[in-house]
Enzyme design. Structure first.
Site, mmCIF file in Angstrom:
data_model
loop_
_atom_site.group_PDB
_atom_site.id
_atom_site.type_symbol
_atom_site.label_atom_id
_atom_site.label_comp_id
_atom_site.label_asym_id
_atom_site.label_seq_id
_atom_site.Cartn_x
_atom_site.Cartn_y
_atom_site.Cartn_z
ATOM 1 N N GLU A 65 -11.989 0.838 -10.232
ATOM 2 C CA GLU A 65 -11.454 -0.493 -11.046
ATOM 3 C C GLU A 65 -12.255 -0.253 -11.977
ATOM 4 O O GLU A 65 -11.907 -0.382 -12.974
ATOM 5 C CB GLU A 65 -10.990 -1.447 -10.388
ATOM 6 C CG GLU A 65 -10.250 -1.915 -9.315
ATOM 7 C CD GLU A 65 -10.189 -1.224 -8.075
ATOM 8 O OE1 GLU A 65 -11.326 -0.533 -7.915
ATOM 9 O OE2 GLU A 65 -9.185 -1.649 -7.392
ATOM 10 N N GLU A 115 1.037 -0.807 0.083
ATOM 11 C CA GLU A 115 -0.251 0.106 -0.281
ATOM 12 C C GLU A 115 0.786 1.333 0.188
ATOM 13 O O GLU A 115 0.652 2.131 -0.683
ATOM 14 C CB GLU A 115 -0.691 -0.291 1.513
ATOM 15 C CG GLU A 115 -2.151 -1.305 1.051
ATOM 16 C CD GLU A 115 -3.238 -0.708 0.276
ATOM 17 O OE1 GLU A 115 -3.216 0.334 -0.287
ATOM 18 O OE2 GLU A 115 -4.267 -2.001 0.148
ATOM 19 N N ASP A 129 -4.731 -9.137 -8.417
ATOM 20 C CA ASP A 129 -5.121 -8.837 -9.587
ATOM 21 C C ASP A 129 -4.122 -8.024 -9.827
ATOM 22 O O ASP A 129 -3.383 -7.618 -11.616
ATOM 23 C CB ASP A 129 -5.585 -7.832 -9.058
ATOM 24 C CG ASP A 129 -6.130 -6.578 -8.193
ATOM 25 O OD1 ASP A 129 -5.271 -7.501 -7.340
ATOM 26 O OD2 ASP A 129 -6.354 -5.885 -7.626
ATOM 27 N N GLU A 148 -18.638 -4.913 -2.837
ATOM 28 C CA GLU A 148 -17.386 -5.641 -3.357
ATOM 29 C C GLU A 148 -17.343 -7.294 -2.950
ATOM 30 O O GLU A 148 -15.627 -7.368 -4.094
ATOM 31 C CB GLU A 148 -17.016 -5.877 -1.440
ATOM 32 C CG GLU A 148 -15.645 -6.334 -1.433
ATOM 33 C CD GLU A 148 -14.105 -5.252 -1.421
ATOM 34 O OE1 GLU A 148 -14.437 -3.934 -2.808
ATOM 35 O OE2 GLU A 148 -13.048 -4.973 -1.438
#
Ligand code: DMJ
Length: 566
Positions: free
Chosen positions: A414, A146, A291, A395
Site C-alpha cells: 500500500e 481474496e 479500504d 501492521e
C-alpha cells in the site's frame, strides 16, 4: 460526445501537470534550500536506472525462487525454500486457507508484472503453465474477496493484455491462444456465485468451497471491503462474456451496503452479517475492513462510467473527511497537528482507536485518483515518517503512544502504491527518494535465503517464512513502475487502471457501454466532480516551488513528533 468521465480525467491531468511541471517544482536557483530540501532534491538518471535494475532483480529473486522451489504450490516459503498450499489439516486456519487454494496463486498473481517488466517470453511461458496445469475444481474453501482480487483480476488482466492489438508490452500471445484465460476466469467466477445465491440480503457470504459452494454452518460475518470490492472484476467479466449476472450481483451488494450506512453520519461499519444485514463491526475507518470498498466505488466509475458509483464515492469521501479527519484544515498551510484519518464510531464519528493500520497507506493513492492531491501528499507523508522510523510499516501503529500496536509487516504494497501514484501525479523527486528508501529496506530487512520474507516484528526484525503473492503482483510492480518512467503503463497512464491487487485493466470505450445498462442502472441525478484541485503554479507559494511536496516546516513537524530524522 465527450463523456463526463473523460472531461474529468482530462481536467485532473491538466490540473496536476500545471501544478507540478518541472519548471514549477524544481527551480532550485531561486530559493536557499535547507538540509531536507537538499536531501530530497533530484535523483540522477544513473541512480534512477540503478534503482530500476535493482527492483527488477528483487522481483526475479522472488519469482525465480517461487518457480524453482514452490511452483505449483500457491506460495513460496522464502526461508526454508519450499512451497506452501492450503492448510487442509486445519480448516480454521483462515490466515492461510482464505487465500491459498491449490491453484498456483503466486504464478497467476504475478502474470501482468511479467508483462510490465517487459518479459514477454516468461509471460507466455507462465500463461501456458497456468492454462495447462491450474484447475479451480478443488475442495478448497477460500475467501471470495481474496480469490476475486488475486485470481480473477489477474486472469482478466492477462487475457486483456494478450488481446491488446497495439502490443505495448511485446508479443504476449502464445500462438495457440484462444481465450483460455477468460474461460478460466469465467469458471472461477461461477464458483463464487453460490456466495450470493445463499444470501438472504444480497450480500455475499465471505467464503465458498470451490467445489461445493457455501459450506454448511460457515460464518456469516464479512468485512465491508470483502462484500463490496467485487464490482471491478465482476463488471469486466460480465462485459467480456456478455453475462450481466456478475455485475448485477456485485452492484446489488454495493447497494445493500450503501443502504446500511448510518442515517446520521452516512458512515459504514467494518463488518456486517450477510444473513441479517446487521452491522457486527461498527468501527469506521479508511483501512482494514473498508479500504477497497471506497476504492472500488471510484474505480468502478472510472471503468464503467456509472454516475451512481461516483455519487456514492463522493458522498462517502465527504463523510470520511467530515468525521475521520483530524488535524489542521489544510495540508500545506495554516497551523495545527499533521492531518490524520482516525478510526471512528460509525454512529457518531467519535474516535474509537488510537491506532492506524498499514492498509490505510493506500488511501493516499485513492486521494490522488480523486484529484485531491494536496491531501494525498499529507496522508502519504505520515506513513513515510512511520516507515522511516521502523524501516517498514508495522501492521498497526499507535499514534498516541508513538509505538507499534501490531508488529508484523508482510511485504504489503500500500505505501509503495501511493508513493508511485504521487510520483505520477507530481513528478516530484521526493517520491523517488521514498522509493529508494523502500527498496533499500526491503533488501536489508526482508531478503531471505530464496525470496523475501514477512517481518514478524518490527521491533527486532525477526522474519517469518512467508512471501505473500502480492509481493510480486503489487509491491515489486509499483516500485518498478516508479523508477521505470518510460514504461508503457506510464506513457499511457490515461489508458490503464490498477485493480486493488495491482492488476492493470484497460480504460476502454467497450467497457463503458452495454445493452443491459438501461435496465440495470436507472438514471440518477446529475453528479458533478468534486475535490479536483484547481491550483496551478501561480498559486503555489515560493517554498512549494522547490524540492518538497510538503512544506519543510510541516515535514519537520511530523518527523519531530514521531522522533525520526529525515
Ligand atoms: C492485497 O491483497 C491487496 O492490496 C488488497 O487490496 C489489500 N491487501 C493486500 C495487500 O496488503
Amino acid at each position: 460526445m465527450v463523456s463526463p468521465l473523460s472531461l474529468y480525467l482530462v481536467f485532473i491531468h491538466i490540473a496536476l501537470q500545471s501544478i507540478y511541471t518541472s519548471e514549477c517544482a524544481f527551480n532550485i536557483f531561486r530559493y536557499p534550500l535547507n538540509r531536507v530540501e537538499k536531501k530530497y532534491g533530484g535523483i540522477s538518471e544513473n541512480e534512477r536506472l540503478r534503482l530500476k535494475k535493482d527492483t527488477k532483480e528483487m522481483f526475479y529473486f522472488g519469482y525465480d525462487s517461487y518457480m524453482k522451489y514452490a511452483y505449483p504450490k500457491d506460495e513460496l516459503n522464502p526461508i526454508y525454500c519450499n512451497g506452501r498450499g492450503p492448510d487442509y489439516d486445519n480448516p480454521s486456519n483462515i490466515n492461510i486457507n482464505d487465500i491459498l487454494g491449490d491453484y498456483s496463486l503466486t504464478l497467476i498473481d504475478a502474470l501482468d508484472t511479467l508483462a510490465i517488466l517487459g518479459d514477454a517470453g516468461e509471460f507466455r511461458k507462465a500463461v501456458t503453465l497456468v492454462i495447462e496445469n491450474v484447475s479451480f475444481d478443488k475442495n478448497s474453501t477460500v475467501q471470495v474477496f481474496e480469490a476475486n482480487i488475486r485470481l480473477l483480476g489477474a486472469l482478466l488482466s492477462a487475457h486483456l493484455l494478450i488481446q491488446d492489438e497495439n502490443k505495448p508490452f511485446g508479443n504476449l500471445e502464445p500462438e495457440w491462444y484462444d481465450g483460455e484465460l477468460l474461460e478460466m476466469a469465467s469458471d472461477l467466477a461461477s464458483r463464487f456465485l453460490p456466495a450470493f445465491d445463499n444470501s438472504k440480503t444480497g450480500l455475499p457470504h465471505p467464503r465458498v468451497n470451490l467445489r461445493e459452494g457455501v459450506p454448511e454452518g460457515s460464518r456469516t460475518d464479512t468485512c465491508t471491503a470483502g462484500a463490496g470490492s467485487l464490482l471491478v472484476e465482476f463488471g469486466v467479466l460480465s462485459r467480456l462474456i456478455g453475462d450481466p449476472v456478475y455485475e448485477m450481483s456485485a452492484r446489488r451488494a454495493n447497494r445493500v451496503l450503501w443502504k446500511l450506512r448510518n442515517s446520521e453520519t452516512g458512515l459504514l461499519g467494518n463488518a456486517v452479517d450477510v444473513d441479517t444485514g446487521k452491522w457486527v463491526g461498527e468501527l469506521s475507518g479508511v483501512g482494514a475492513g473498508l479500504d477497497s470498498f471506497y476504492e472500488y466505488l471510484l474505480k468502478a466509475y472510472i471503468l464503467f462510467g456509472h454516475p451512481e458509483d461516483f455519487a456514492m464515492f463522493n458522498e462517502t469521501y465527504s463523510v470520511i473527511k467530515q468525521y475521520m479527519r483530524r488535524g489542521r484544515p489544510h495540508c500545506n498551510s495554516g497551523s495545527g497537528d499533521h492531518p490524520l484519518y482516525v478510526n471512528v464510531d460509525m454512529k457518531n464519528g467519535g474516535t474509537q482507536t488510537t491506532w492506524i493500520d498499514s492498509l490505510q497507506a493506500a488511501f493516499a493513492g485513492i486521494q490522488v485518483l480523486a484529484g485531491d492531491v494536496e491531501e494525498a501528499i499529507c496522508t502519504h507523508a505520515l506513513y513515510y515518517t512511520i516507515w522511516k522510523k521502523y524501516g517498514v510499516l508495522p501492521e498497526r501503529f499507535n499514534w498516541q503512544r508513538i509505538s507499534p500496536d501490531v508488529m508484523f509487516y508482510p511485504l504489503r504494497p500500500e505505501f509503495v502504491e501511493s508513493t508511485y501514484l504521487l510520483y505520477q501525479a507530481t513528478r516530484n523527486p521526493f517520491y523517488l527518494h521514498v522509493g529508494r528508501d523502500i527498496l533499500t529496506s526491503l533488501n536489508n530487512l526482508t531478503k531471505a535465503q530464496c525470496g523475501y520474507a514477512t517481518i514478524h516484528s518490527v521491533l527486532d526484525m525477526t522474519l517469518e517464512d512467508r512471501m505473500e503473492s502480492f509481493f510480486l503482483s503489487e509491491t515489486c510492480k509499483y516500485l518498478y513502475l516508479l523508477f521505470d518512467v518510460d514504461n508503457p503503463v506510464n506513457l499511457n497512464s490515461h489508458r490503464y487502471m490498477f485493480t486493488t491487487e495491482g492488476h492493470i485493466l484497460p480504460l476502454a470505450p467497450w467497457l463503458r457501454q452495454h445493452s443491459w445498462d438501461a435496465d440495470l442502472f436507472p438514471a440518477v441525478d446529475q453528479v458533478t466532480p468534486t475535490n479536483v484541485s484547481q491550483a496551478n503554479c501561480a498559486v503555489i507559494d515560493d517554498e512549494r516551488l522547490y524540492g518538497l511536496p510538503l512544506k519543510s516546516q510541516y515535514l519537520e513537524q511530523i518527523s519531530v513528533s514521531l522522533g525520526v530524522e529525515l
